[in-house]
Design an enzyme around this catalytic site. Structure first.
Site, PDB file in Angstrom:
ATOM      1  N   LYS A 190       0.512  -0.959   0.266  1.00  0.00           N
ATOM      2  CA  LYS A 190      -0.176  -0.423  -0.135  1.00  0.00           C
ATOM      3  C   LYS A 190       0.587   1.942  -0.188  1.00  0.00           C
ATOM      4  O   LYS A 190       1.012   1.638   0.967  1.00  0.00           O
ATOM      5  CB  LYS A 190      -1.091   0.369   1.083  1.00  0.00           C
ATOM      6  CG  LYS A 190      -2.429  -0.452   0.788  1.00  0.00           C
ATOM      7  CD  LYS A 190      -3.387  -0.951   2.322  1.00  0.00           C
ATOM      8  CE  LYS A 190      -3.751   0.455   2.094  1.00  0.00           C
ATOM      9  NZ  LYS A 190      -5.366   0.529   1.086  1.00  0.00           N
TER      10      LYS A 190
HETATM   11  C1  LIG Z   1      -6.280  -1.230  -4.355  1.00  0.00           C
HETATM   12  C2  LIG Z   1      -7.146  -1.534  -3.070  1.00  0.00           C
HETATM   13  N1  LIG Z   1      -8.026  -2.999  -3.235  1.00  0.00           N
HETATM   14  C3  LIG Z   1      -7.769  -3.832  -2.158  1.00  0.00           C
HETATM   15  C4  LIG Z   1      -7.946  -2.730  -0.618  1.00  0.00           C
HETATM   16  C5  LIG Z   1      -9.411  -4.072   0.231  1.00  0.00           C
HETATM   17  O1  LIG Z   1      -7.600  -4.642   1.131  1.00  0.00           O
HETATM   18  P1  LIG Z   1      -8.505  -4.681   2.032  1.00  0.00           P
HETATM   19  O2  LIG Z   1      -9.653  -5.583   2.599  1.00  0.00           O
HETATM   20  O3  LIG Z   1      -7.429  -5.037   3.387  1.00  0.00           O
HETATM   21  O4  LIG Z   1      -8.732  -2.798   3.417  1.00  0.00           O
HETATM   22  C6  LIG Z   1      -7.814  -2.012  -0.806  1.00  0.00           C
HETATM   23  C7  LIG Z   1      -8.227  -1.721   0.741  1.00  0.00           C
HETATM   24  O5  LIG Z   1      -7.058  -1.684   1.699  1.00  0.00           O
HETATM   25  C8  LIG Z   1      -7.280  -1.448  -1.934  1.00  0.00           C
HETATM   26  O6  LIG Z   1      -6.777   0.047  -1.468  1.00  0.00           O
END
Ligand SMILES: Cc1ncc(COP(=O)(O)O)c(C=O)c1O
Length: 304
Positions: free
Chosen positions: A154
């Site tokens: 991230k």
């Molecule tokens: C691009 C992206 N995909 C998927 C997710 C979903 O991830 P999570 O379930 O860990 O929040 C997020 C959020 O964090 C995201 O920013």
């Protein structure tokens, strides 16, 4: 009441947590972040942080990619977060945003020899996709390949990609974007993973489709298997399968489980919340608020 943030290794009023305009991450996106939810249980008067440790483990992995020292161990970060929420005294749903960043006030495109720091802020936050059923549109923006910037981390700079897709979708009249990978297979939403229900099975893009490996995605896979006996297949998904799936939904910390009723003006299923999606939503909302004793180890209580 004063809102507090964790900044430069102490709790300070949020309004005093400021960084200078020379800070490296502002110029080059050299930072890694997390999005974590605290879910308020009004009956128990308890705030449960969902899968706290897993979020900080992912932050640590992202820091390794970006050569950022996260300053604290995963356990320390969990404790600081609990203390921060307690200090803020929240009695509502909250969103927690830790950021590990290149903090030196210096210019120059690089990762080495730039000092690091970490802050955590938390704010009250309700729904992210403010609809019961989302209308989504395929984006003209692709997810970046692993050899462009690893999408599994991230990294703040990566989110320019997501912002381009999100604004395009909203401006085209949709609630959310669905991005493809560079090979034309379905990848994910701008801030969510995506699931399809095809012939009673869950199907979701795999790691090689340039997705963020979502913690909600993992929770959905486990809950579907353990509570509904439904397997999830991780594989390439075509555009045709997206348009013709029996059901479809987004999963993510911010968006929780959000059903998708329409994609590119094509109705998904009967346009209502699908049977599997509805069941999963109910199970998931119980779990994240600490109402399912089987999954209490996913929920960190803030108050004693
Ligand atoms: C691009 C992206 N995909 C998927 C997710 C979903 O991830 P999570 O379930 O860990 O929040 C997020 C959020 O964090 C995201 O920013």
């Amino acid at each position: 009441m004063t809102a507090y943030a964790y900044f430069r290794k102490q709790f300070v009023p949020l309004s005093e947590a400021k960084i200078g305009i020379m800070t490296h991450c502002i110029h080059y996106g050299t930072a890694v972040f997390e999005g974590i939810r605290g879910n308020w249980n009004s009956q128990q008067k308890q705030l449960y942080i969902f899968r706290l440790k897993e979020h900080y483990e992912r932050l640590h992995r992202g820091c390794r990619v970006m050569r950022i020292n996260p300053l604290h161990s995963v356990d320390e970060l969990c404790q600081i977060t609990i203390d921060l929420l307690k200090k803020n005294g929240f009695q509502e749903d909250v969103y927690i945003r830790p950021v590990a960043y290149k903090s030196a006030e210096t210019l120059g495109v690089r990762l080495h020899d730039v000092a690091d720091d970490l802050f955590i802020l938390a704010i009250p936050w309700g729904r992210y996709l403010d609809v019961d059923k989302a209308r989504a549109g395929l984006s003209s923006w692709h997810r970046p390949d692993d050899n462009v910037i690893p999408p599994q981390a991230k990294v703040c700079g990566v989110y320019v990609n997501n912002a381009l897709a999100k604004s395009e979708a909203i401006e085209h009249g949709f609630d959310e974007a669905i991005m493809l990978d560079p090979n034309g297979h379905v990848s994910e939403g701008s801030g969510e993973n995506i699931f399809l229900v095809i012939n009673g099975k869950l199907v979701t893009p795999a790691i090689y489709n340039n997705i963020l490996i979502g913690i909600t995605r993992d929770s959905v896979i486990q809950l579907a298997k353990q509570e509904l006996g439904i397997e999830t297949i991780e594989r390439n998904i075509t555009r045709y399968e997206l348009y013709t799936a029996d059901e479809c939904f987004f999963s993510g910390t911010a968006a929780h489980i959000t059903p998708i009723a329409e994609i590119d003006h094509r109705q998904i299923g009967n346009g209502e919340i699908g049977e599997v999606t509805g069941k999963l939503q109910k199970i998931y909302f119980d779990v994240i608020r600490g109402n399912n004793p089987k999954y209490l180890d996913w929920c960190t209580p803030v108050y004693q």
